[in-house]
Design an enzyme around this catalytic site. Structure first.
Site, PDB file in Angstrom:
ATOM      1  N   GLU A  35       0.833  -1.203   0.000  1.00  0.00           N
ATOM      2  CA  GLU A  35       0.000   0.000   0.000  1.00  0.00           C
ATOM      3  C   GLU A  35       0.871   1.257   0.000  1.00  0.00           C
ATOM      4  O   GLU A  35       0.733   2.138   0.845  1.00  0.00           O
ATOM      5  CB  GLU A  35      -0.981  -0.012   1.185  1.00  0.00           C
ATOM      6  N   TYR A 105      -0.145  -7.552  -1.673  1.00  0.00           N
ATOM      7  CA  TYR A 105      -1.205  -6.796  -1.011  1.00  0.00           C
ATOM      8  C   TYR A 105      -2.532  -7.350  -1.540  1.00  0.00           C
ATOM      9  O   TYR A 105      -2.975  -7.006  -2.624  1.00  0.00           O
ATOM     10  CB  TYR A 105      -1.050  -5.304  -1.303  1.00  0.00           C
ATOM     11  N   ASP A 144       0.207  -7.963   3.420  1.00  0.00           N
ATOM     12  CA  ASP A 144      -1.128  -7.788   3.981  1.00  0.00           C
ATOM     13  C   ASP A 144      -2.068  -8.715   3.219  1.00  0.00           C
ATOM     14  O   ASP A 144      -2.448  -8.433   2.086  1.00  0.00           O
ATOM     15  CB  ASP A 144      -1.541  -6.323   3.831  1.00  0.00           C
ATOM     16  N   ASN A 146      -5.080  -9.468   4.269  1.00  0.00           N
ATOM     17  CA  ASN A 146      -6.446  -8.989   4.482  1.00  0.00           C
ATOM     18  C   ASN A 146      -7.395 -10.061   5.005  1.00  0.00           C
ATOM     19  O   ASN A 146      -8.573 -10.102   4.624  1.00  0.00           O
ATOM     20  CB  ASN A 146      -6.991  -8.360   3.201  1.00  0.00           C
ATOM     21  N   ASP A 241      -1.540   2.246  10.169  1.00  0.00           N
ATOM     22  CA  ASP A 241      -2.523   1.485  10.934  1.00  0.00           C
ATOM     23  C   ASP A 241      -2.132   0.010  11.023  1.00  0.00           C
ATOM     24  O   ASP A 241      -2.776  -0.758  11.747  1.00  0.00           O
ATOM     25  CB  ASP A 241      -3.930   1.649  10.365  1.00  0.00           C
TER      26      ASP A 241
END
Length: 252
Positions: A35, A105, A144, A146, A241
């Site tokens: 990201e 990602y 990530d 997710n 985050d």
């Protein structure tokens, strides 16, 4: 060998929040970010002369994107699952003599799950891709993903079941990936460890209370398991985050 992966949620933003200090302090042999949210030429990073840098930019500005910074020069570099088919800049594959390193990602299913069908189809293609690489040499995949795979990987499992990132479909695809010959390195090293997360909502007080999700992973070919010495999350590192995750193993 030390590897680090971090969803920075905007590399230009985190560059002003101590990214360089952490990068230098951790001293990774390979450092992957997800990201990045930028295009070519939009940032100048002083990473030192010892690092090769590789970028996969999304066509859409300010969206997605991945990068890899490595002290070890790869034998080859590939962008996307298939060449020139990956407009969201989600995957970079570095080939080294003894292993492949994939930074990824994974697409988000979105809050309303409007992208869940696409996500499930993407997961199948990604798994097939890793399996094809694994037939050539061992694979390390980081980033990530997710998804919080097990209830132990999320603070409030009961209330979040069915939400994006914790649907039965997404969790099932992670199970299928691991059953294809891979391990979740953190869970391999810490099978019962609780309250270790890599992402926290930006709502006030959530991170301070450690109400999080573990959705960032180092996935490895099963045959690399005996070589793993460290699999941790640097939960105290701020700026995004997400927090960085670290893997150390005895492989050149």
């Amino acid at each position: 060998m030390k590897l680090v992966s971090w969803n920075v949620n905007g590399l230009r933003s985190v560059a002003n929040k101590g990214f360089g200090d952490y990068f230098r302090a951790v001293g990774a042999d390979i450092f992957c970010v997800q990201e990045t949210k930028l295009q070519e030429g939009q940032i100048e990073l002083d990473l030192g002369d010892e690092y090769e840098t590789y970028w996969n930019y999304a066509i859409k500005k300010g969206y997605s994107g991945t990068a890899a910074f490595t002290k070890m020069k790869p034998l080859s570099v590939r962008y996307g699952i298939e060449e020139n088919e990956e407009p969201e800049g989600r995957i970079i594959t570095l080939e080294f003599e003894k292993f492949f390193l994939v930074t990824v990602y994974t697409p988000n299913a979105k809050r309303d799950l409007s992208r869940l069908d696409y996500r499930v189809e993407w997961e199948d293609r990604f798994r097939d891709y890793l399996v094809s690489l694994d037939k050539q040499k061992p694979v390390l995949a980081c980033g990530d993903l997710n998804v919080a795979h097990q209830e132990i990987d999320i603070k409030n499992a009961k209330s979040n079941r069915g939400n994006s990132g914790f649907t039965d479909e997404e969790r099932g695809k992670m199970t299928t990936l691991l059953e294809a010959g891979f391990i979740d390195t953190f869970r391999f090293m810490h099978p019962d460890r609780t309250d270790v997360y890599t992402w926290w909502s930006n709502m006030p007080g959530v991170r301070a209370k450690n109400v999080g999700w573990r959705i960032d992973y180092f996935i490895a070919s099963e045959r690399l398991a005996p070589l793993i010495t460290v699999a941790e999350a640097d939960c105290d590192i701020l700026g995004s985050d997400h927090c960085p995750i670290v893997l150390e193993l005895t492989i050149d």
